[in-house]
Scaffold this motif. Structure first.
Motif, PDB file in Angstrom:
ATOM      1  N   SER A 117       0.832  -1.213   0.000  1.00  0.00           N
ATOM      2  CA  SER A 117       0.000   0.000   0.000  1.00  0.00           C
ATOM      3  C   SER A 117       0.861   1.256   0.000  1.00  0.00           C
ATOM      4  O   SER A 117       0.544   2.246  -0.685  1.00  0.00           O
ATOM      5  N   GLN A 118       1.949   1.236   0.744  1.00  0.00           N
ATOM      6  CA  GLN A 118       2.847   2.390   0.773  1.00  0.00           C
ATOM      7  C   GLN A 118       3.491   2.600  -0.587  1.00  0.00           C
ATOM      8  O   GLN A 118       3.615   3.750  -1.048  1.00  0.00           O
ATOM      9  N   ALA A 119       3.899   1.514  -1.254  1.00  0.00           N
ATOM     10  CA  ALA A 119       4.484   1.624  -2.590  1.00  0.00           C
ATOM     11  C   ALA A 119       3.466   2.212  -3.564  1.00  0.00           C
ATOM     12  O   ALA A 119       3.801   3.056  -4.400  1.00  0.00           O
ATOM     13  N   ARG A 120       2.220   1.769  -3.456  1.00  0.00           N
ATOM     14  CA  ARG A 120       1.156   2.313  -4.320  1.00  0.00           C
ATOM     15  C   ARG A 120       0.970   3.812  -4.056  1.00  0.00           C
ATOM     16  O   ARG A 120       0.780   4.597  -5.000  1.00  0.00           O
ATOM     17  N   ALA A 121       1.013   4.201  -2.787  1.00  0.00           N
ATOM     18  CA  ALA A 121       0.833   5.615  -2.442  1.00  0.00           C
ATOM     19  C   ALA A 121       1.944   6.472  -3.030  1.00  0.00           C
ATOM     20  O   ALA A 121       1.703   7.598  -3.496  1.00  0.00           O
ATOM     21  N   LEU A 122       3.173   5.966  -3.013  1.00  0.00           N
ATOM     22  CA  LEU A 122       4.308   6.735  -3.525  1.00  0.00           C
ATOM     23  C   LEU A 122       4.258   6.911  -5.032  1.00  0.00           C
ATOM     24  O   LEU A 122       4.777   7.893  -5.568  1.00  0.00           O
ATOM     25  N   ALA A 151       4.439   6.209   7.343  1.00  0.00           N
ATOM     26  CA  ALA A 151       3.116   6.159   6.723  1.00  0.00           C
ATOM     27  C   ALA A 151       2.232   7.285   7.250  1.00  0.00           C
ATOM     28  O   ALA A 151       1.500   7.944   6.489  1.00  0.00           O
ATOM     29  N   LEU A 152       2.282   7.522   8.540  1.00  0.00           N
ATOM     30  CA  LEU A 152       1.517   8.635   9.132  1.00  0.00           C
ATOM     31  C   LEU A 152       1.961   9.968   8.547  1.00  0.00           C
ATOM     32  O   LEU A 152       1.135  10.840   8.231  1.00  0.00           O
ATOM     33  N   LEU A 153       3.271  10.134   8.390  1.00  0.00           N
ATOM     34  CA  LEU A 153       3.782  11.396   7.846  1.00  0.00           C
ATOM     35  C   LEU A 153       3.419  11.548   6.377  1.00  0.00           C
ATOM     36  O   LEU A 153       3.127  12.657   5.910  1.00  0.00           O
ATOM     37  N   GLY A 154       3.448  10.436   5.628  1.00  0.00           N
ATOM     38  CA  GLY A 154       3.054  10.496   4.222  1.00  0.00           C
ATOM     39  C   GLY A 154       1.613  10.922   4.057  1.00  0.00           C
ATOM     40  O   GLY A 154       1.276  11.729   3.187  1.00  0.00           O
ATOM     41  N   ARG A 155       0.754  10.392   4.934  1.00  0.00           N
ATOM     42  CA  ARG A 155      -0.670  10.757   4.863  1.00  0.00           C
ATOM     43  C   ARG A 155      -0.886  12.199   5.326  1.00  0.00           C
ATOM     44  O   ARG A 155      -1.669  12.947   4.726  1.00  0.00           O
TER      45      ARG A 155
END
Length: 536
Positions: free
Chosen positions: A383-388, A418-422
């Motif tokens: 999910s993190q890779a997809r977000a990036l 992940a929290l910081l990315g969001r």
């Protein structure tokens, strides 16, 4: 020492000495002795070569030399009808495990089942320990978790009866891995490895191959769980004596991986590519995961590109699910993260984030199908890779899923970025961003993770420039939101302020409207961020 007919050391004596060296972690030296044993066996009438060939295959794998050999095939070919019982079973087990790792699961399980059938009823605890240990690891590679756990516990009981403590220690490592794949919780794996490490320490086995492997696995759990102080203490001073090449490579990469997580540059940056290339295919996926994560955080883009190419080659071949697949996905996700936010890529087009994500999406479903856990760390990694890679308007949902997974799996160190990315996607002044930052800050402070704390300050600075002020609320509303933030219910607030519950409800509605927040939790987050408001 047994002397051969020509005056030299016998093949059996050389084999026993090689086995002692192997168990002490000196797999390279064990190989040298075994080559001499094979040469001696050719001169000794009646000496079986099957076990010698099987041992050579095991030593080559453990010494991280090469898996491109046919020693297991040769060992099977050398088996004859009057082969000793123990020898036959050991050859069947090792060849079966090797076949599964090489992409021949049916052949591997056939040999392994034959070995188990021969063992049952033999009443030999030493033999049972060996057979059930290899069976547990083979079934784990195939994703048969319940069967793997059953074999692991049988191996442990037999190992305690036979005094094979190194395999008992190994059983804790295997149980932790299988349990993690069933539950998805880093905490569950950590609990089992703690018990195993205590057992090893009680027997003075911490310096053995198995003891050191278990220690490193527990350190990785502690890092993932954000318990960095204990991880640092358990890691201790840099290792000065070898534990076998795999342990040396693993410890070097774990140290670098940990330093990179902390935002520190190690005193000596390891040669990532050389370390991974020195290992056998059995361990390369795991080591690639550690190496790529470390290289990405250290911005060593040359190593990232070289290691990414190797990870892509692994993804094209057979991946013994679930272990290798999970590690390769994590490695490719690190390569994607290394390129996120960079304006120009210097990497090969095949390593571009979108191309890497396509590979991840291809191998993820089959790998995930063999993992029993409802939520597993790799789900968050994907999910993190997809977000990036996704456009900003689509990235939020992927970050939200990554956050959910990392919370459920107790992967706190992964949760912070992940929290910081969001939070970075939130509009200026959005109270939801502060809720994310408060959670990230609490974890990062416990880890003493300076890079994350600096990023939190940066994001707060951007949000503060358009944040609602206390002037938006009346004095009474400030009193209500203060009590709300302390966790009081509407009825309790009404009693404290001498108001009716209906009046408090009306104030809460006005507070949410004036602050532009969605719920009471966001209003509480605004209050704790406001600072001077509390004094007022």
């Amino acid at each position: 020492m047994t002397i051969s007919r020509n005056g030299g050391e016998s093949a059996e004596s050389l084999r026993l000495r090689a086995e002692d060296l192997f168990r002490s972690g000196s797999a390279d030296e064990a190989q040298v002795l075994l080559i001499r044993a094979l040469a001696e066996a050719d001169r000794e009438a009646g000496t079986s070569r099957a076990v010698l060939l099987e041992r050579m295959g095991r030593y080559l794998d453990a010494a991280s030399t090469s898996w491109a050999h046919d020693y297991f095939e040769q060992a099977l070919a050398e088996l004859h009808e009057d082969e000793p019982f123990h020898s036959r079973i050991k050859v069947l087990c090792s060849a079966g495990f090797a076949y599964v790792q090489q992409g021949r699961p049916d052949d591997g399980m056939r040999l392994l089942n034959e070995a188990i059938a021969l063992t049952q009823g033999a009443g030999d605890a030493e033999l049972e320990t060996t057979v059930y240990t290899i069976a547990a690891e083979t079934l784990l590679a195939l994703g048969s978790l319940d069967e793997s756990l059953d074999c692991t516990r049988r191996a442990r009981r037999a190992g305690m009866d036979s005094g094979h403590h190194h395999l008992v220690i190994r059983s804790y490592f295997n149980e932790a891995r299988a349990t993690y794949l069933r539950t998805g919780s880093v905490s569950d794996a950590m609990r089992i490895r703690r018990v195993g490490l205590k057992y090893a320490a009680g027997l003075g086995q911490l310096e053995t191959e198995e003891g050191n492997t278990l220690r490193l696995a527990l350190i990785e759990d502690l890092i993932e769980a954000a318990n960095w102080r204990e991880a640092d203490k358990l890691l201790g001073p840099e290792m000065s004596s070898g534990h076998g090449s795999l342990n040396e490579v693993e410890e070097t990469l774990v140290r670098c991986w940990f330093s990179a997580w902390q935002g520190r540059r190690p005193a000596t940056v390891p040669p990532f590519t050389e370390l991974v290339e020195s290992s056998s295919p059995l361990h390369q996926a795991y080591l690639l995961c550690l190496a790529l994560s470390g290289a990405a955080r250290l911005k060593d883009y040359r190593s990232v590109e070289e290691l990414t190419g190797r990870a892509l080659r692994h993804a094209e071949g057979f991946l013994a699910p679930p272990s290798s697949g999970l590690y390769i996905i994590d490695a490719l996700a690190s390569a994607i993260e290394a390129q996120s936010g960079r304006r120009h890529t210097v990497m090969h087009p095949e390593c571009a984030p979108q191309r890497l994500l396509e590979v991840v999406e291809r191998i993820y479903p089959e790998t995930r199908r063999r993992v029993a856990a409802r939520y597993e760390l790799t789900d968050g990694v994907v999910s993190q890779a997809r977000a990036l890679v996704a456009a900003p308007e689509e990235a939020a949902q992927h970050w939200d899923h990554a956050i959910l997974v990392f919370r459920r799996t107790h992967a706190c160190a992964r949760l912070v970025p992940a929290l910081l990315g969001r939070a970075a996607l939130c509009e200026p002044g959005d109270p939801h961003a502060e809720m994310l930052l408060v959670e990230a800050e609490r974890i990062a402070e416990g880890m003493q993770a300076r890079p994350y704390l600096e990023r939190i300050t940066q994001l707060r600075g951007a949000a503060g420039r358009s944040d609602p002020t206390a002037a938006a609320l009346t004095g009474r509303q400030l009193e209500v939101v203060a009590l709300l933030a302390d966790g009081h219910t509407d009825r309790e607030i009404a009693e404290r302020l001498g108001l009716s519950v209906r009046t408090v409800n009306a104030h809460v509605v006005q507070i949410l409207t004036r602050l532009g927040v969605r719920n009471r939790a966001e209003a509480a987050a605004w209050y704790y961020r406001a600072g001077p408001t509390r004094e007022a």
